[in-house]
Each structure stands twice: as structure tokens, then as C-alpha cells.
Design a protein around this motif. Structure first.
Motif, PDB file in Angstrom:
ATOM      1  N   GLY A   1       0.887  -1.214   0.046  1.00 43.77           N
ATOM      2  CA  GLY A   1       0.147   0.088   0.005  1.00 43.77           C
ATOM      3  C   GLY A   1       0.914   1.298   0.044  1.00 43.77           C
ATOM      4  O   GLY A   1       0.557   2.157  -0.715  1.00 43.77           O
ATOM      5  N   GLY A   2       1.857   1.178   0.607  1.00 46.89           N
ATOM      6  CA  GLY A   2       2.788   2.656   1.013  1.00 46.89           C
ATOM      7  C   GLY A   2       3.631   2.563  -0.198  1.00 46.89           C
ATOM      8  O   GLY A   2       3.744   3.900  -0.718  1.00 46.89           O
ATOM      9  N   GLY A   3       3.967   1.583  -0.946  1.00 52.58           N
ATOM     10  CA  GLY A   3       4.583   1.795  -2.227  1.00 52.58           C
ATOM     11  C   GLY A   3       3.853   2.203  -3.470  1.00 52.58           C
ATOM     12  O   GLY A   3       4.298   2.925  -4.088  1.00 52.58           O
ATOM     13  N   VAL A   4       2.623   1.673  -3.303  1.00 51.06           N
ATOM     14  CA  VAL A   4       1.605   2.036  -4.633  1.00 51.06           C
ATOM     15  C   VAL A   4       1.300   3.627  -4.610  1.00 51.06           C
ATOM     16  O   VAL A   4       1.406   4.315  -5.477  1.00 51.06           O
ATOM     17  N   LEU A   5       1.007   3.983  -3.143  1.00 45.63           N
ATOM     18  CA  LEU A   5       0.645   5.409  -3.239  1.00 45.63           C
ATOM     19  C   LEU A   5       1.752   6.303  -3.417  1.00 45.63           C
ATOM     20  O   LEU A   5       1.650   7.220  -4.058  1.00 45.63           O
TER      21      LEU A   5
ATOM     22  N   GLN B   1      10.200  -0.603  -1.096  1.00 45.66           N
ATOM     23  CA  GLN B   1       8.906  -0.837  -0.749  1.00 45.66           C
ATOM     24  C   GLN B   1       8.774  -2.052  -1.891  1.00 45.66           C
ATOM     25  O   GLN B   1       7.737  -2.897  -1.261  1.00 45.66           O
ATOM     26  N   VAL B   2       9.030  -1.857  -3.017  1.00 47.59           N
ATOM     27  CA  VAL B   2       8.576  -2.989  -3.935  1.00 47.59           C
ATOM     28  C   VAL B   2       9.199  -4.230  -3.501  1.00 47.59           C
ATOM     29  O   VAL B   2       8.616  -5.622  -3.571  1.00 47.59           O
ATOM     30  N   ILE B   3      10.430  -4.443  -3.016  1.00 45.47           N
ATOM     31  CA  ILE B   3      11.105  -5.743  -2.531  1.00 45.47           C
ATOM     32  C   ILE B   3      10.146  -6.213  -1.130  1.00 45.47           C
ATOM     33  O   ILE B   3      10.118  -7.282  -0.927  1.00 45.47           O
TER      34      ILE B   3
END
Length: 397
Positions: free
Chosen positions: A128-132, A254-256
Motif C-alpha cells: 500500500g505504501g509503495g503504490v501510493l 517498498q517493492v521488494i
């Protein structure tokens, strides 16, 4: 907080201030938030345990944080005081709210499932944090194509989006998660009971020696992890990396972190949470040593991947271990106590980083000094007997 607000605060909110003043005010803002969270978390946790209203307090602090994010949309040039107040409110909403969120782990999972459930929570947080963050950074960097007058306007809209995101993804928890309720009387009774329980916690924690030992180990390795998080951008800047490289590395983490945290939980179930936590902490030692020799953006990306592989796992496994060492019925109280003590001791890593940097004139040596916190944490963790600690939590001895 890592990629957008520090830059926005320095370039917009603190514009017009004397050179260096904005950085100082930003530091004071962080310190104020940390002190407030440390002061109120243990007492609120004790009150929530007494009344069985962890969700109620989590809802209140989530709303506080989301409203603060909405307010940030109105920060303009020179509004450093408004920005500081809203950042403190937002950090208070997040930090204090996490005390009750972490305490709910015991309500939603059995002891045998704590590692995997905790890891899934962190994994979804990274997702969630990475997407936003990716969406917001795209807005800020491509503001012209999206019709914004400048990057400031895009940043302001992104703050409001965080508030919406916070509320929307909290709704399932508030509507569906159940907790055990108790009859607690009026607010004055709850306050007195909360203060009494907090006193009992501080006096009685030594009745749980394995919990006590784990808590001390946590202070040290949490301080090491936190120092890497808060100082990574400054360190990268010191060795000459560009802002785009720093942002790319943050997104990479974030992605990893999303699949890695989930997989870490599965491996903790199979190989044991303590063994996996050891592995994560030794990986941090490797990160610190490799960071000492880092010279370019590619190296920074590689370290970001390593951090992403273990950061969520270390946090989720620590939370799961701690949840099983806590006496039943006192989860928010003990989580609040851990929040207070860990934040109280969290100045050690950044202080060591700063002092070593000043004495040696090298940020590389300062980074290497952080390995000491991991060595101490690993040594203390080695003497924690988890099986004995679980029995102490259930029986009191």
C-alpha cells in the motif's frame, strides 16, 4: 515522511527562513512528535486494556492522522509553524495508533499464527505504501503533464490523498475486527485504572525475565534499524547521490519489501522466529559494512534491495515474538510500554552517527559505528529463552 515532506518542508514551508533554520525546525518537529508519542502511549495502552477499547483509540488516532494529512494540503510558502504542528499531529496519529494496532494482533490470531499474520500485515503495508508513494511521486515529478501549476500544488494534493487512503483502508478493520470488550466505568475510572495498571507494569515487568531481556535486545537492534531508515537519505546525499537515485532506492525497498515480508513470515513458521530474526540482524550488519564501501548509485540500489529483503521481516517477527511474551489481557499496555522505552532509547543511534561523523570527519565511519547496536542486540537476543518466556507469560513465573 521519507521522500516528500522533508523536501516540501525545506523548500516551501521553511522558505524565507535564515539558512539552516529550516533543518533545525524540522529536527525539533521530529523530536516533539517522538516525545509526545512516548509520553502518552503507555498510559493509553493501559486504559485500552482495562476497557477493552483498542479499536476505539485506534480509530481516534487514525482520524487525527488523516485530518492532519488533509490540513497539509493548505501549507504554503513560509507556513513552517503550521507544517510543524500538522506533522506532529500526523506522526502522533500514526505512532500512538500503532500501539493499539499492534496490540490487536493477539485478538486476531492464535499464538501459532502470530509470525505469519504479523508478516502479512507488514507485507500489505509495503504494498500500500509503495503504490501510493509511486502515484504521488509521479504527480510531483510530472506536474506539468497533469495540469498542476507547479510541484507544490501536486505535493499538496498528494498529502490530501494520503488522508483519504488512510481512512479508506482503515474501514475494514473498524467494521470487521472483533475484540473482547469489558465494562470499565466512566472516563475518570478508566484514567485511574490505566495509571494503576501502568504502575503495575513498570513494577512487575521483571516477573517476566525473558520478556525483559527481549525488550532490552529490541532497544538496541531497533535503534540500529531506525538509524539506517532515518539517516539513509542524508548518507546518500553526503556521498554525492542525486535526489532521483534516493527516491528510486526508496521505491525499490517498498517493492521488494512486499513479497519479502510475506515470505519471511512463512519461513519464520518453518525455521523458527528467533532464527529468522538472527538472520535479519546479521544481514543488517552486512548492509552497514557494505555501505561503508559504497561509492555509486548502483551500490545504493543493491543495499536498498537488501534492506527490503529483511526490514519488514525483522519488524514483523519482533512484533510476533513480543506478542507471545506479553501476559494475556495486557497487550496494549505492554505495547505502549515498548513504544515508550524504544522511542526513549532511539536517540542513541542517530547520536552515535552524528558524534562519530564529527570526530572522524567521515559519514562512512559514522555508518560503520551503527554495527555496534546490531552486535549488542544479537548478543542479548541469544540469551532469550522463548519457550521459557511463553510459559512466564501464561503463568506469571
Amino acid at each position: 515522511m521519507a521522500a516528500v515532506m522533508p523536501i516540501f518542508y525545506a523548500g516551501v514551508a521553511a522558505s524565507g527562513l535564515p539558512e539552516g533554520r529550516g533543518t533545525s525546525y524540522w529536527g525539533f518537529t521530529q523530536t516533539t512528535a517522538a516525545i509526545l508519542i512516548a509520553m502518552i502511549s503507555p498510559l493509553l495502552g493501559a486504559i485500552a486494556d482495562h476497557s477493552g477499547e483498542k479499536k476505539k483509540y485506534l480509530r481516534a488516532f487514525s482520524l487525527l492522522g488523516a485530518v492532519a494529512c488533509f490540513g497539509m494540503a493548505f501549507i504554503g510558502e513560509g507556513d513552517w509553524l503550521l507544517a510543524s504542528v500538522l506533522v506532529v499531529a500526523g506522526m502522533l496519529g500514526f505512532g500512538a495508533g500503532n500501539t493499539f494496532y499492534d496490540a490487536l494482533l493477539n485478538d486476531v490470531s492464535s499464538p501459532a499464527m502470530r509470525e505469519s499474520v504479523s508478516a502479512r500485515g507488514f507485507a500489505m503495508g509495503y504494498l500500500g505504501g509503495g503504490v501510493l508513494l509511486a502515484v504521488n511521486l509521479g504527480m510531483i515529478l510530472g506536474y506539468k503533464q497533469l495540469g498542476f501549476a507547479d510541484s507544490t500544488g501536486a505535493s499538496q494534493v498528494s498529502f490530501a490523498m494520503v488522508g483519504v487512503w488512510w481512512i479508506v483502508f482503515s474501514l475494514p478493520l473498524f467494521r470487521r475486527v472483533q475484540e473482547k470488550r469489558r465494562e470499565a466505568g466512566g472516563y475518570a475510572d478508566r484514567l485511574r485504572a490505566g495509571m494503576r495498571r501502568l504502575g503495575e507494569t513498570m513494577r512487575g515487568i521483571k516477573r517476566y525475565p525473558e520478556l525483559y531481556k527481549f525488550m532490552i535486545a529490541y532497544w538496541f537492534f531497533f535503534d540500529g534499524i531506525n538509524t539506517i531508515i532515518v539517516m539513509a537519505t542524508s548518507y546518500g546525499t553526503d556521498i554525492g547521490l542525486e535526489q532521483t537515485d534516493l527516491i528510486t532506492a526508496l521505491l525499490l525497498t517498498q517493492v521488494i519489501g512486499f513479497p519479502a515480508a510475506w515470505l519471511f513470515g512463512r519461513m519464520a513458521d518453518r525455521f523458527g522466529s528467533k532464527r529468522m530474526l538472527f538472520g535479519a540482524l546479521w544481514t543488517y550488519v552486512v548492509i552497514v559494512v557494505l555501505g561503508y564501501y559504497m561509492t555509486n548509485a548502483l551500490h545504493f540500489y543493491a543495499l536498498a534491495v537488501l534492506v527490503g529483503l529483511v526490514q519488514g521481516g525483522a519488524q514483523s517477527t519482533s512484533r510476533a515474538i513480543y506478542s507471545r511474551l506479553i501476559p494475556p489481557g495486557r497487550t496494549a499496555e505492554y505495547n505502549g510500554f515498548l513504544s515508550f522505552t524504544s522511542r526513549f532509547f532511539s536517540f542513541g543511534g542517530p547520536l552515535a552517527f552524528g558524534l562519530v561523523g564529527i570526530l572522524t570527519g567521515s559519514s562512512r565511519a559514522a555508518l560503520l559505528a551503527i554495527a555496534l547496536f546490531f552486535f549488542i542486540g544479537i548478543a542479548l537476543l541469544a540469551i532469550v529463552n522463548l519457550e521459557k518466556g511463553w510459559r512466564e507469560a501464561e503463568t506469571g513465573y
